[in-house]
Structures are given as C-alpha cells and as structure tokens.
Design a protein around this motif. Sequence first.
Motif, short mmCIF file in Angstrom:
data_model
loop_
_atom_site.label_atom_id
_atom_site.label_comp_id
_atom_site.label_asym_id
_atom_site.label_seq_id
_atom_site.Cartn_x
_atom_site.Cartn_y
_atom_site.Cartn_z
N PHE A 146 36.63 30.70 28.04
CA PHE A 146 36.98 29.58 28.91
C PHE A 146 35.73 28.84 29.40
O PHE A 146 35.76 28.17 30.44
CB PHE A 146 37.80 30.09 30.11
N GLY A 147 34.65 28.98 28.68
CA GLY A 147 33.48 28.17 28.94
C GLY A 147 32.61 28.65 30.07
O GLY A 147 31.82 27.88 30.62
N ALA A 148 32.70 29.94 30.43
CA ALA A 148 31.92 30.47 31.54
C ALA A 148 30.99 31.58 31.06
O ALA A 148 31.44 32.49 30.37
CB ALA A 148 32.83 30.99 32.64
N ALA A 149 29.74 31.49 31.43
CA ALA A 149 28.77 32.56 31.16
C ALA A 149 28.59 33.33 32.47
O ALA A 149 27.73 33.00 33.30
CB ALA A 149 27.46 31.98 30.68
N ILE A 150 29.40 34.36 32.66
CA ILE A 150 29.47 35.07 33.93
C ILE A 150 28.81 36.44 33.80
O ILE A 150 28.98 37.13 32.78
CB ILE A 150 30.95 35.23 34.37
N ASP A 151 28.07 36.85 34.82
CA ASP A 151 27.56 38.22 34.90
C ASP A 151 28.74 39.11 35.27
O ASP A 151 29.12 39.20 36.44
CB ASP A 151 26.46 38.32 35.94
N VAL A 152 29.35 39.73 34.28
CA VAL A 152 30.61 40.46 34.50
C VAL A 152 30.41 41.76 35.27
O VAL A 152 31.38 42.38 35.70
CB VAL A 152 31.32 40.74 33.16
N ARG A 153 29.14 42.16 35.48
CA ARG A 153 28.87 43.37 36.25
C ARG A 153 28.72 43.09 37.75
O ARG A 153 28.81 43.99 38.56
CB ARG A 153 27.59 44.05 35.74
N ALA A 154 28.50 41.82 38.10
CA ALA A 154 28.27 41.45 39.50
C ALA A 154 29.60 41.38 40.25
O ALA A 154 30.64 41.07 39.67
CB ALA A 154 27.55 40.10 39.57
N PRO A 155 29.59 41.66 41.57
CA PRO A 155 30.82 41.50 42.36
C PRO A 155 31.35 40.07 42.27
O PRO A 155 30.58 39.10 42.27
CB PRO A 155 30.37 41.84 43.78
N SER A 160 30.89 31.56 41.88
CA SER A 160 31.36 30.30 42.46
C SER A 160 32.88 30.26 42.43
O SER A 160 33.54 31.08 41.78
CB SER A 160 30.81 29.12 41.65
N SER A 161 33.45 29.29 43.15
CA SER A 161 34.91 29.16 43.20
C SER A 161 35.48 28.96 41.81
O SER A 161 36.50 29.56 41.43
CB SER A 161 35.31 27.99 44.10
N ALA A 162 34.84 28.09 41.01
CA ALA A 162 35.34 27.82 39.67
C ALA A 162 35.26 29.08 38.79
O ALA A 162 36.17 29.36 38.01
CB ALA A 162 34.56 26.68 39.04
N GLU A 163 34.17 29.83 38.92
CA GLU A 163 34.02 31.05 38.13
C GLU A 163 35.08 32.08 38.51
O GLU A 163 35.64 32.77 37.64
CB GLU A 163 32.62 31.62 38.31
N ARG A 164 35.38 32.19 39.80
CA ARG A 164 36.44 33.12 40.22
C ARG A 164 37.78 32.69 39.65
O ARG A 164 38.58 33.54 39.24
CB ARG A 164 36.49 33.20 41.75
N ALA A 165 38.06 31.39 39.65
CA ALA A 165 39.31 30.91 39.08
C ALA A 165 39.40 31.21 37.59
O ALA A 165 40.47 31.55 37.07
CB ALA A 165 39.47 29.41 39.34
N ILE A 166 38.27 31.09 36.88
CA ILE A 166 38.25 31.40 35.45
C ILE A 166 38.53 32.88 35.22
O ILE A 166 39.25 33.26 34.28
CB ILE A 166 36.92 30.95 34.84
N VAL A 167 37.98 33.74 36.07
CA VAL A 167 38.28 35.17 35.97
C VAL A 167 39.79 35.40 36.16
O VAL A 167 40.41 36.19 35.43
CB VAL A 167 37.47 35.97 37.01
N ALA A 168 40.38 34.71 37.13
CA ALA A 168 41.82 34.87 37.37
C ALA A 168 42.63 34.39 36.17
O ALA A 168 43.63 35.02 35.79
CB ALA A 168 42.23 34.10 38.63
#
Length: 546
Positions: A146-155, A160-168
């Motif tokens: 979904f276009g996000a480069a997220i540190d999946v180990r971090a809390p 960011s709000s958008a990154e949390r929404a992408i996780v959801a």
Amino acid sequence: MIEDHAASTSPVRPASGRTLLRVSHLSKSFTATKALNDVSLEVAAGEVLAIVGQNGSGKSTLVKLLAGIHQPDPGGVIEVSDGSGRLVPLGQEGHRLHFIHQDLGLLPMLSTTENLDLGRPLGTRWILPARRGAEHARAAELTRHFGAAIDVRAPVARLSSAERAIVAIARALDGWRHPENVLVLDEPTTAFHRDEVGRLFDAVRRVVALGAGVIFISHRLDEVRALADRVVVLRDGRHVAEAPAGHLDDAALVRAIVGTDVRTDVRTDVRTAVRTAVRTTGPAGSAAGPVVLAVDGLGGEHVHDVTFSLRAGEVAGVSGVLGSGREHLNSLIFGVDRPSRGRITLGNDRIRTGDVTAAIEQGVAFVPADRHRLGAVLPMSARENLTLPRLRGVRRRLGAIDRRDEAAVTRRWIGEVDLRPALPDRPLATFSGGNQQKIVLAKWLRTNPRLLLLDEPTQGVDVGAKAAIYQLVQRAAAQGTAVLVASSDAKELTSLCDRVLLMDQGRVVGELSGEALTETALIHAALATGVSGQAADSTPEGGTAS
C-alpha cells in the motif's frame, strides 16, 4: 446535479462492475425512534461509494448494522458476494465486510507486526515460538503493497496517522481469498493532517484496483470528490439523494444534507423564547460585558495557535468536524490537557495551564462530552454529585458534611433543573441520560462560575431535557457567566450562541455571527473546501477570531 431518491425505495445500481453488497429496505428502530428508515443501496467491484450526512442522519447505525452490532428491523436485507457472482445473506458471508473505524482499532504499544498478527494463527509449529523474522518480513510486504515503507518492529504509536491507517487497511485485507470484499472506512481521516490524506487515498485506490468495493464515510466534501465514484446522502435516517461524484454540485449537496426545511433567514426561536423566560434584554454578548476569557496563541497536540476572547454574558460556540480541534479546545482551557504554548487569562488573572484545581478555584467550570466517564460519579447519589465540586457551604468547621445544609442546597438545585424523579438519594446511574446531564450541569452552576465550558452538552438526551439544558445555559449567561459551547450539532449552536468560531486542522479559521449564523452556513463551512476563505467572508468587522 443530485438525483433525489427520497420518494424511491429501490436500490440504485452502480454504473459498472459486479455488485458486491446490496442493502434493501433496511430500517432500524430504537423504541420510538427510527434511526434508519427504508434505506437501499449497492456497492460494486472497483467502486468507492461515499456516504455523507449530518450527525444523527443514520450513518453510524448503517455501519453497525453492516458490522452485525445491531440487527435490522424485519424486512431489511443485507446481501454480499460469495466470490462466484452470487449474492447471499450477510450471515453466510459476514467475513466479506471489513471495517476500519475512526480509532482504527490498533494497539499503540504493539508493533505493526504484532498488530497484524492479532487474531491470526501463526502456523502449525505447536509449542515452538513463531519465526519473528518471517513475521516481520510478511508485515513489511503487506504494508509495502500500500505504498508505505514502515518500520514494522516499532510501536504503532510512533507512526504517522496515515501510516497507522495503512496498517489498519493491511490488517483488514489480510487473508482475503478473493478480491470481492467490501472495505468500510468510517471517518478514517479525522486525526490526519491534510498532507497525509493523499497517502491513505493511494492505499484505498490500490484496494479498489484489486476489484474490491469501498464504502467511504466522511464529513469533508473535498475528500469525497477526491476519492469517491458515487455519493449517497442520508438525512433523518433516509436515503434522500445520490449523485456521481464527478457531477457534484456543492451547494445542492449541502442542501440535500441539511434539508429544505432549514430556516436560513433568521435564527431558531429557542434563543428568543429562553431569553424572554429569563427576563433579559438585548444580545447576551453585548459590548457592555467585560472580557472574561482571553486566549492567546494556545497550542497543544491537536490545537494550534488559537486566539480569541469571550465576554461576560456571552455564549460563543466552537464548530468543526471531528478532528478539527473542536473537541480538544475546552480540555486545554480547563487544564485536563496541558498546552504546549500560549496564554489563558480569566479577567485580570492568568490561568495556570494544565492545572484543573487552579482553574476551578478561579471560577472555571467544565462539562465534558463523556459524562459517564469524566462528568459524573454514577454510583454516587444525585445529592453527592451536586455538592462534589465545591464542599464549602455544606461542610462544618472540622470537615464533616452538614447534612441539613447539604439537603437544602440539593432541594434548591433539584428544583432549578427539574430533576425527574426528584429523588436526590438515588444513584445517579439510575436516572435517564437527560436527568444525569442536568445534575452534571447543575453541580457546576452551583459554583457560580465566571466561565462555563461545555462539550456536546445535549449529547444523548431527549428533546425535553435538551430544552431544559438550553434554558439553564442561557440563564447562567444572563447572570454574567461567559459560556463556550463546543458542539457537532449545528442546530444547537445556532439555538444557543451569539457567535460561533470555526475550527479546521486545529486552528480557528473564521467566525459566524448575526444573520450569517445559520445552520446551513455552519454545515457548509464544515463540509466544503476552503473553509477558511468562506469563514473569513462571514467574519464581522471587529470579530475576535484569529
């Protein structure tokens, strides 16, 4: 233009794509109230259907019916695709609907990987622990899709709000056996900065490109235009209008949301009737009243550089959609939340920010939106709740409560608010919501506050209690109290207030007052693009909004 479906009960078929969700003649009643009334609609594969409407229009009830939290009235049918082109009743294929609510449903102290793993079996390794490396790699791949480069180990709390929404979204889509599912987004952008909305929308478009359908619920017309293919308007529980998003006429859409019965020429009659009842003349916010509250450059997590003033006897409102900062302003002023910057002055005295006790001592009162959790002690009696904020006057010299004085104070205020039943020793939890709110308001009015802060003061109360609460507020204003009302109810703000501050993205962006303060104007300011420009045009000369 908008096609009017108020007289039709048949669902409108999407222009293209296989139907994934069909809602037919859906109604939901709560005792004598019909929250949803004969609603029909469809969602197609590869389509985003936006649903808009005021608070109380039926959007939340519809979502809860789709989620199975409520059961529909007899005659209503919800059908979903089974993946082979057939529609079957929701009970058989309930897992085809996936929901992302305003709070996203994530656990902030867990990592992205852990949030994605919740509720999912982690293989068949029996008592051996899951292979964390493989789980992290899988989580990274899901979010990268979904276009996000997220540190999946971090809390998740660090995202960011958008990154949390992408996780959801990634969690909602995880495990789909085929793309013929429907994703329901219920006000997902309320806590977003504007520059984050695009990232979420890109993720949603990827879902749609897979062949899924999306229901998008939002207050913001600019978001609706940017994302939706079709728009459905709900009003008073009914499906009243529909249009392709590309044909949106903002003025017509706002009229559909508000309804043709809204009076835009004059204010509602409530203010006139109440002020006659309390024998006051002229506007409560007249220039004769001294400045009681001065807020200068106030800022915090959700509020940025807010400046305004409030006079004795004035009732001012704060309007804005959820996430605008409207719901956080009073908490900052009262000290429940600690500001990061700014100055608050009450009369000639500076309020020590972040100190509730000091605010109360200086004459500030606060009725929060969540009366059950923050506004009252429900197991205690109505009498105990009434006297709790200030025991002076009912306490003897050595600290014991003088029961005779307490009973006298209680009798007076039970009469003032017309508590029903008038049983002061009953636990507050046993009273109706309207009577509970009367006691919560009365306990602060008893302190004769200089400043009264109200958040959603009539939320969840009946019509009779609402009128009584309005009268109590206006009576306090007539006696010189400055009142600040934060509310999502446009009709309430036009009924109660002399002027209304408009908030967006944590800032005060304008003000409405006088003949410009109408229900339609407030809703249009909240929904339409360029709220700051519209609000500025409506701000009277000499207004105090910044």
